[in-house]
Design an enzyme around this catalytic site. Structure first.
Site, PDB file in Angstrom:
ATOM      1  N   HIS A 124       0.815  -1.212   0.000  1.00 35.44           N
ATOM      2  CA  HIS A 124       0.000   0.000   0.000  1.00 35.44           C
ATOM      3  C   HIS A 124       0.853   1.268   0.000  1.00 35.44           C
ATOM      4  O   HIS A 124       0.663   2.156  -0.822  1.00 35.44           O
ATOM      5  CB  HIS A 124      -0.955   0.014   1.193  1.00 35.44           C
ATOM      6  N   HIS A 156       2.330  11.709   2.134  1.00 27.89           N
ATOM      7  CA  HIS A 156       2.879  10.421   2.578  1.00 27.89           C
ATOM      8  C   HIS A 156       4.360  10.241   2.233  1.00 27.89           C
ATOM      9  O   HIS A 156       4.836   9.106   2.072  1.00 27.89           O
ATOM     10  CB  HIS A 156       2.058   9.258   2.001  1.00 27.89           C
ATOM     11  N   VAL A 180      -0.766   7.234  -2.045  1.00 26.11           N
ATOM     12  CA  VAL A 180      -0.650   8.611  -2.538  1.00 26.11           C
ATOM     13  C   VAL A 180      -1.662   8.783  -3.664  1.00 26.11           C
ATOM     14  O   VAL A 180      -1.659   8.016  -4.625  1.00 26.11           O
ATOM     15  CB  VAL A 180       0.774   8.887  -3.059  1.00 26.11           C
ATOM     16  N   HIS A 181      -2.514   9.791  -3.544  1.00 23.36           N
ATOM     17  CA  HIS A 181      -3.622   9.939  -4.486  1.00 23.36           C
ATOM     18  C   HIS A 181      -3.159  10.671  -5.748  1.00 23.36           C
ATOM     19  O   HIS A 181      -3.599  11.784  -6.066  1.00 23.36           O
ATOM     20  CB  HIS A 181      -4.790  10.646  -3.818  1.00 23.36           C
TER      21      HIS A 181
HETATM   22 FE   LIG Z   1      -3.777   4.974   2.138  1.00 21.89          FE
END
Ligand SMILES: [Fe+2]
Length: 476
Positions: A311, A321, A349-350
Site C-alpha cells: 500500500h 505520505h 498517494v492519491h
Molecule cells: Fe492509504
C-alpha cells in the site's frame, strides 16, 4: 501474428520515446473539476438487489496458489440463508460448493451475513457460470479461469488503488471495464468507510454494491491499506482490520502464509506477492520470514513476471505520505534487487507516479550513500493511488522532480499491465479524463529474468528476432 505483435510493441516503444519518458517528467495536464464527495447512499449505483434476502456485494478472488479455484463471497441482509454456490460450464449449474457464513459488529453497526465459498478443481481457460441465493432472489454471474501456469501465457491485469465511492471512483471502474483487464491487482484502501462517524459499516456495504459490477465477474487480488486498519479504542474496537478481514478473503494458506494480510498467488505467467504495509514486517516477524521463503519459491522459468503489491510506496516524490514507505524499503528493497522483481505497485498517494529502475541498497546510516542510483536489477516502482476516493488528489509534488522519478501526474485513473510473453509486457496508465484508448503513460517492460544478459543471448538464438525492437526499448 508475430509481425503484428512486434509492430504493436514497436509502436508502444516509440510512444514511450516520443512521450519523453527518457527523462523525468511532471505532467502539465490539468483535469477538469469533479467533486470528491461520496455518492449519496440513495443513489442507484448502490441499489440493493430486488428480492427477499437477495445476495449482494458479490465478489470473487483467487482461491488457491495457481488459479484453479476461486473464493465467491457475498452478503445476505435479512437472514443467513444457504451458503451455497451452484456452478458449471453451462447455466445448468451441475456442480455445487458449500461455504461458510460469518458476521461482525463494529460499535453500533451490525453487518449482514457474510458468505465465503471456495470453488475449487476448476479447469484453466474456461468460462464458468455461477448462481447464489434462493428462488426468486437467486442471482447469476460468471467468471473466466486463467490460462495454466506457463511462462508465455499472456494475461492482462488491471491495477487499481485507493478507490473509495465517489463519482471519480465510479469513473475509474467504468474506464477499467473497457480495457479488457482480466484480474484486478488492488493496492489497498477500499471503501473509506472509516471516514464516517463511528466508521459507519453502511459504507462498507454500499462500496460492496458499487464495485460488484466488476468484482462479481473477475477476481480482485486484495490488499489492505491504512483505511482498513479501523483501530478505534475510543469506540471499544481494539482489533485491527476487523471489517476488512470479515469481508475480504485471501488464499493465504495456499502460499504458506500465517496471515490473510500477506500472501502470494501465481496466475498465468505472473507470480504476485501481496505485502501488508500495516502489519509487522521488520526482521524476524512472520511477514519477514514468509517473504524470505516465498521469494525462494519463485520459479521464473514458470512464472517469469514477479510483481509485488503494497500500500505505502517505497519511492514517492509527492508531499503526501512522503517517506512513509521508508521502513519497508529498508527491510525489503535488497531482496527485491536480489530476486530481480519486475514491478512494485503501491497506492496510498492519491496521484500517479512511475520510477526508473533505481535502488538505494547501498545506503546505510553512516555510508553517506543516500541517493537512489540506477540499478538494472531493481524493480520499477509505480504508485496508482489515484482510484478517486473522497480525500481528493495529492497534487503537490516535490520540486524539482527527483532523478529517480520518471513520470508523475495528479489525476485519477488506473493502470493496465499486459503480459505478452516471457520477455515483454506492455504497461499503460489511463487517466479517467481521457478516453479508453488514450493512455497517459505507456512503457514496454523487459522481463527482469528472461532478458538478463545470459537469458537475452539464449533468447535471441532460439526464440524471437527482437533485435530491432530491443534497440528501441533498451532504455527500459
Ligand atoms: Fe492509504
Amino acid at each position: 501474428m508475430m509481425c503484428w505483435g512486434l509492430l504493436v510493441l514497436s509502436l508502444h516503444a516509440l510512444s514511450c520515446l516520443v512521450s519523453g519518458v527518457t527523462s523525468s517528467r511532471t505532467s502539465s495536464y490539468v483535469r477538469t473539476a469533479f467533486p470528491s464527495t461520496d455518492i449519496p447512499l440513495e443513489s442507484e449505483w448502490f441499489a440493493v438487489p430486488k428480492g427477499y434476502n437477495a445476495p449482494q456485494q458479490v465478489h470473487i478472488t483467487q482461491g488457491d496458489y495457481d488459479g484453479k479455484a476461486v473464493i465467491v463471497s457475498w452478503v445476505t441482509q435479512e437472514e443467513p440463508g444457504p451458503s451455497e454456490v451452484f456452478y458449471g460450464k453451462e447455466k445448468q449449474y451441475d456442480q455445487k460448493a458449500e461455504g461458510t457464513t460469518t458476521n461482525y459488529t463494529f460499535y453500533d453497526y451490525k453487518s449482514g451475513y457474510i458468505h465465503h465459498c471456495l470453488v475449487s478443481g476448476l479447469e484453466y481457460n474456461t468460462k464458468y457460470y455461477y448462481k447464489i441465493g434462493n428462488g426468486d432472489s437467486a442471482r447469476e454471474f460468471w467468471f473466466e479461469t486463467p490460462p495454466a501456469i506457463d511462462p508465455d501465457a499472456s494475461y492482462t491485469f488491471g491495477i487499481i488503488g485507493d478507490l473509495g465511492q465517489t463519482f471519480n471512483s465510479l469513473s475509474t471502474l467504468q474506464h477499467y471495464e473497457k480495457t479488457g483487464g482480466q484480474t484486478v491487482l488492488f493496492v489497498g484502501d477500499l471503501s473509506y468507510a472509516d471516514r464516517y462517524e463511528h466508521d459507519d459499516g453502511i459504507r462498507w456495504d454500499s462500496w460492496g454494491r458499487l464495485v460488484e459490477r466488476s468484482t462479481a465477474y473477475q477476481p480482485w487480488i486484495w490488499n489492505s491499506g491504512n483505511h482498513e486498519i479501523e483501530y478505534r479504542p475510543d469506540l471499544g474496537e481494539t482489533s485491527t482490520f476487523k471489517p476488512y478481514l470479515h469481508r475480504y478473503m485471501t488464499p493465504y494458506l495456499a502460499s504458506k502464509s500465517s496471515s490473510p494480510m500477506w500472501y502470494a498467488v501465481r496466475r498465468a505467467s505472473a507470480h504476485i506477492i501481496v505485502l501488508s504495509s500495516y502489519s509487522p514486517f521488520v526482521k524476524y516477524t512472520p511477514q519477514w520470514w514468509w517473504l524470505k521463503n516465498e521469494l525462494k519459491r519463485v520459479d521464473r522459468e514458470k512464472t517469469p513476471w514477479l510483481i509485488v503489491l503494497m500500500h505505502s510506496p517505497m519511492y514517492n516524490s509527492n508531499e503526501a505520505h512522503y517517506m512513509e514507505g521508508e521502513s519497508m524499503r529498508a527491510a525489503f528493497e535488497k531482496w527485491f534487487v536480489k530476486y530481480k522483481v519486475d514491478l512494485v505497485f503501491a497506492g496510498h498517494v492519491h496521484a500517479y507516479e512511475r520510477s526508473y529502475r533505481i535502488s538505494n541498497v547501498n545506503y546505510n546510516i553512516t555510508s553517506g550513500n543516500r541517493y537512489p542510483v540506477p540499478n538494472k536489477s531493481a524493480p520499477v516502482y509505480i504508485t496508482v493511488g489515484d482510484g478517486g476516493n473522497q480525500e481528493g488528489l495529492a497534487s503537490r509534488f516535490l520540486d524539482p522532480q527527483p532523478d529517480y522519478s520518471a513520470f508523475r501526474e495528479a489525476s485519477y485513473g488506473h493502470s493496465i499491465l499486459q503480459l505478452k510473453n516471457r520477455t515483454h509486457a506492455v504497461y499503460c496508465w489511463n487517466r479517467n479524463d481521457d478516453g479508453n484508448h488514450v493512455p497517459a503513460d505507456t512503457v514496454v517492460f523487459h522481463n527482469q529474468y528472461w532478458t538478463s544478459s545470459t537469458r537475452r543471448r539464449r533468447l535471441k538464438k532460439n526464440h524471437f528476432h527482437l533485435e530491432n525492437l530491443e534497440g528501441l526499448i533498451s532504455l527500459f
